[in-house]
Design a protein around this motif. Structure first.
Motif, mmCIF file in Angstrom:
data_model
loop_
_atom_site.group_PDB
_atom_site.id
_atom_site.type_symbol
_atom_site.label_atom_id
_atom_site.label_comp_id
_atom_site.label_asym_id
_atom_site.label_seq_id
_atom_site.Cartn_x
_atom_site.Cartn_y
_atom_site.Cartn_z
ATOM 1 N N VAL A 145 0.865 -1.175 0.000
ATOM 2 C CA VAL A 145 0.000 0.000 0.000
ATOM 3 C C VAL A 145 0.905 1.228 0.000
ATOM 4 C CG1 VAL A 145 -1.757 1.299 1.265
ATOM 5 C CG2 VAL A 145 -1.831 -1.198 1.236
ATOM 6 N N GLY A 146 0.537 2.242 -0.774
ATOM 7 C CA GLY A 146 1.404 3.400 -0.903
ATOM 8 C C GLY A 146 0.789 4.698 -0.406
ATOM 9 N N VAL A 147 1.654 5.606 0.037
ATOM 10 C CA VAL A 147 1.283 6.980 0.394
ATOM 11 C C VAL A 147 2.103 7.895 -0.506
ATOM 12 C CG1 VAL A 147 1.327 8.763 2.160
ATOM 13 C CG2 VAL A 147 0.705 6.415 2.776
ATOM 14 N N ARG A 148 1.415 8.731 -1.282
ATOM 15 C CA ARG A 148 2.108 9.619 -2.210
ATOM 16 C C ARG A 148 2.475 10.926 -1.522
ATOM 17 N NH1 ARG A 148 0.099 10.886 -8.423
ATOM 18 N NH2 ARG A 148 1.996 11.973 -9.127
ATOM 19 N N MET A 174 2.273 -8.252 11.021
ATOM 20 C CA MET A 174 2.776 -8.229 9.653
ATOM 21 C C MET A 174 4.116 -7.492 9.605
ATOM 22 S SD MET A 174 2.592 -8.936 6.416
ATOM 23 C CE MET A 174 0.912 -9.562 6.252
ATOM 24 N N PRO A 175 5.160 -8.124 9.083
ATOM 25 C CA PRO A 175 6.395 -7.376 8.833
ATOM 26 C C PRO A 175 6.238 -6.530 7.571
ATOM 27 C CG PRO A 175 6.686 -9.672 8.215
ATOM 28 C CD PRO A 175 5.315 -9.553 8.813
ATOM 29 N N PHE A 176 6.673 -5.277 7.654
ATOM 30 C CA PHE A 176 6.604 -4.355 6.530
ATOM 31 C C PHE A 176 8.010 -3.890 6.155
ATOM 32 C CE2 PHE A 176 2.268 -3.809 8.111
ATOM 33 C CZ PHE A 176 1.526 -3.685 6.944
ATOM 34 N N ARG A 177 8.172 -3.538 4.889
ATOM 35 C CA ARG A 177 9.383 -2.871 4.429
ATOM 36 C C ARG A 177 8.967 -1.574 3.761
ATOM 37 N NH1 ARG A 177 13.182 -6.617 1.401
ATOM 38 N NH2 ARG A 177 11.339 -6.947 0.104
ATOM 39 N N LEU A 178 9.605 -0.463 4.153
ATOM 40 C CA LEU A 178 9.328 0.821 3.520
ATOM 41 C C LEU A 178 10.196 0.965 2.278
ATOM 42 C CD1 LEU A 178 9.089 3.426 6.430
ATOM 43 C CD2 LEU A 178 7.228 2.322 5.180
ATOM 44 N N ASN A 179 9.554 1.182 1.144
ATOM 45 C CA ASN A 179 10.260 1.413 -0.114
ATOM 46 C C ASN A 179 9.927 2.800 -0.638
ATOM 47 O OD1 ASN A 179 11.273 -1.309 -0.218
ATOM 48 N ND2 ASN A 179 9.261 -1.965 -0.927
ATOM 49 N N VAL A 180 10.889 3.439 -1.278
ATOM 50 C CA VAL A 180 10.675 4.758 -1.876
ATOM 51 C C VAL A 180 10.690 4.612 -3.388
ATOM 52 C CG1 VAL A 180 11.520 7.126 -2.079
ATOM 53 C CG2 VAL A 180 11.777 5.893 0.086
ATOM 54 N N TYR A 181 9.622 5.084 -4.039
ATOM 55 C CA TYR A 181 9.510 5.048 -5.497
ATOM 56 C C TYR A 181 9.566 6.470 -6.038
ATOM 57 C CZ TYR A 181 8.072 0.122 -5.628
ATOM 58 O OH TYR A 181 8.041 -1.246 -5.525
ATOM 59 N N GLU A 182 10.187 6.623 -7.183
ATOM 60 C CA GLU A 182 10.267 7.913 -7.872
ATOM 61 C C GLU A 182 9.429 7.870 -9.142
ATOM 62 O OE1 GLU A 182 13.653 10.916 -9.802
ATOM 63 O OE2 GLU A 182 14.182 8.882 -9.178
ATOM 64 N N LYS A 183 8.725 8.965 -9.424
ATOM 65 C CA LYS A 183 7.909 9.023 -10.638
ATOM 66 C C LYS A 183 8.813 9.403 -11.820
ATOM 67 C CE LYS A 183 3.812 8.632 -12.508
ATOM 68 N NZ LYS A 183 2.739 9.609 -12.234
ATOM 69 N N ILE A 184 8.964 8.472 -12.752
ATOM 70 C CA ILE A 184 9.747 8.713 -13.960
ATOM 71 C C ILE A 184 8.824 8.484 -15.153
ATOM 72 C CG2 ILE A 184 11.726 8.022 -15.348
ATOM 73 C CD1 ILE A 184 13.138 7.172 -12.834
ATOM 74 N N GLY A 185 8.455 9.579 -15.819
ATOM 75 C CA GLY A 185 7.473 9.459 -16.898
ATOM 76 C C GLY A 185 6.137 9.049 -16.318
ATOM 77 N N SER A 186 5.597 7.949 -16.805
ATOM 78 C CA SER A 186 4.322 7.442 -16.288
ATOM 79 C C SER A 186 4.522 6.277 -15.322
ATOM 80 C CB SER A 186 3.431 6.986 -17.458
ATOM 81 O OG SER A 186 4.075 5.962 -18.208
ATOM 82 N N GLU A 191 13.614 3.179 -5.780
ATOM 83 C CA GLU A 191 14.950 3.728 -5.579
ATOM 84 C C GLU A 191 15.804 2.746 -4.778
ATOM 85 O OE1 GLU A 191 14.623 7.551 -3.758
ATOM 86 O OE2 GLU A 191 13.824 8.508 -5.572
ATOM 87 N N ASN A 192 17.093 2.752 -5.064
ATOM 88 C CA ASN A 192 18.017 1.858 -4.384
ATOM 89 C C ASN A 192 18.477 2.492 -3.069
ATOM 90 O OD1 ASN A 192 19.765 -0.366 -3.991
ATOM 91 N ND2 ASN A 192 21.471 0.826 -4.817
ATOM 92 N N ARG A 193 17.753 2.175 -1.996
ATOM 93 C CA ARG A 193 18.039 2.737 -0.677
ATOM 94 C C ARG A 193 18.156 1.610 0.343
ATOM 95 N NH1 ARG A 193 15.765 8.301 0.497
ATOM 96 N NH2 ARG A 193 15.241 9.269 -1.496
ATOM 97 N N PRO A 194 18.854 1.859 1.440
ATOM 98 C CA PRO A 194 18.908 0.846 2.508
ATOM 99 C C PRO A 194 17.496 0.529 2.998
ATOM 100 C CG PRO A 194 20.561 2.544 2.874
ATOM 101 C CD PRO A 194 19.695 3.026 1.745
ATOM 102 N N GLU A 222 12.695 14.209 -1.902
ATOM 103 C CA GLU A 222 12.430 15.498 -2.557
ATOM 104 C C GLU A 222 11.708 15.236 -3.858
ATOM 105 O OE1 GLU A 222 14.820 19.583 -3.966
ATOM 106 O OE2 GLU A 222 15.921 17.834 -3.223
ATOM 107 N N GLY A 223 10.661 15.997 -4.131
ATOM 108 C CA GLY A 223 9.913 15.811 -5.370
ATOM 109 C C GLY A 223 8.723 14.884 -5.181
ATOM 110 N N ASP A 224 8.326 14.232 -6.264
ATOM 111 C CA ASP A 224 7.143 13.366 -6.280
ATOM 112 C C ASP A 224 7.565 11.935 -5.957
ATOM 113 O OD1 ASP A 224 4.585 12.442 -6.580
ATOM 114 O OD2 ASP A 224 4.451 12.839 -8.743
ATOM 115 N N LYS A 225 7.171 11.438 -4.791
ATOM 116 C CA LYS A 225 7.578 10.113 -4.334
ATOM 117 C C LYS A 225 6.362 9.301 -3.895
ATOM 118 C CE LYS A 225 11.987 11.366 -4.531
ATOM 119 N NZ LYS A 225 12.940 10.853 -5.531
ATOM 120 N N MET A 226 6.515 7.988 -3.974
ATOM 121 C CA MET A 226 5.530 7.067 -3.418
ATOM 122 C C MET A 226 6.232 6.260 -2.333
ATOM 123 S SD MET A 226 2.303 6.053 -3.740
ATOM 124 C CE MET A 226 1.761 6.198 -5.460
#
Length: 276
Positions: A145-148, A174-186, A191-194, A222-226
């Motif tokens: 599930v994402g938060v923009r 539930m174990p969760f992992r936080l991932n950061v996504y970047e909007k590239i085009g559509s 992103e490659n983060r720890p 910074e910018g538009d992230k999910m």
């Protein structure tokens, strides 16, 4: 000549059937780093198909091999490591020992958080509403599930929270992992983060019925992230249902097919210190 061709065709077909029959019905093994340490919750996917799973916390995995996948390729991946590819046709009955090579994380700017900031919460923290919706039911591991978050300047994620209706069939751990996504085009590109991994537990809900987790170190964006809350274990017969309002924001879902959303606020939230 025709007879010889027929015999050759039959022999070739028999050989193909024999090879397919020899293909094991399941792949088992472990994913580790070069130093021998296990890689928890590494992703295992069939290339170009919405089929996959995750290793467990100790790096072990079990992956069913349908005969239709004989000519496909398995991809083993985890943030901070190079992908490792294995043709399924080459998988035998022995346990697989997959060793991933470490790569450099994307460099994140290390700075002192400036004085002129404001604390903002993205997503939805309200636990009431006239409409009940099921935002997750029987989800597989690797979905999320994402938060923009769209910030023109820098922001530092400091904590996250979540909450849902407590009933007999709801998710209680539930174990969760936080991932950061970047909007590239559509497309949303991870992103490659720890990795940031934490465990939700109903025994740790606050007085408002929400679970809160404070990150050990702020994550700068910074910018538009999910920001994805990735489920690291299958839900089984459990579900997540919430009370919400129509058009009260959006809830974003991530599966192996990609991202989708509905025009209703969810129950996941991200708190960040935002630069003015």
């Amino acid at each position: 000549m025709n007879v010889l061709r027929i015999i050759y065709s039959i022999s070739l077909a028999t050989l193909c059937v024999s090879n397919a029959a020899a293909q094991p019905s399941i792949a088992v093994g472990r994913v580790t780093a070069e130093n021998g340490e296990s890689i928890p919750y590494a992703a295992i996917k069939v290339l170009n198909k919405p089929v996959g799973t995750l290793t467990d916390y100790d790096g072990f995995f079990t992956f069913p091999l349908d005969r239709s996948l004989h000519n496909d390729t398995l991809s083993f991946s985890s943030l901070g490591y190079e992908d490792f590819l294995v043709p399924i046709r080459n998988i035998g009955n022995d346990s697989l020992n997959i060793i991933l090579t470490e790569k450099t994380y994307s460099l994140q700017e290390v700075v002192v958080i400036p004085q002129k900031t404001i604390v903002k919460t993205f997503g939805r923290t309200a636990m009431s509403g006239p409409v009940e919706i099921g935002i997750a039911s029987g989800k597989q591991e690797g979905c999320g599930v994402g938060v923009r978050i769209n910030v023109p300047k820098r922001a530092w994620i400091t904590s996250v929270s979540m909450g849902w209706i407590q009933r007999d069939n709801c998710v209680t751990r539930m174990p969760f992992r936080l991932n950061v996504y970047e909007k590239i085009g559509s497309d949303w590109v991870i992103e490659n983060r720890p990795p940031v991994i934490f465990i939700y537990s109903e025994t740790e809900l606050n007085e408002n019925g929400r679970f809160e987790y404070t990150l050990p170190d702020p994550v700068m964006i910074e910018g538009d992230k999910m920001i994805e809350f990735e489920f690291l274990e299958p839900m089984g017969d459990k579900s997540i249902s919430i009370k919400s309002n129509i058009m009260a924001g959006h809830t974003y879902f991530h599966s192996r097919e990609g991202w989708e959303s509905i025009p209703m606020g969810g129950s996941f939230a991200v708190t960040a210190t935002v630069e003015k």
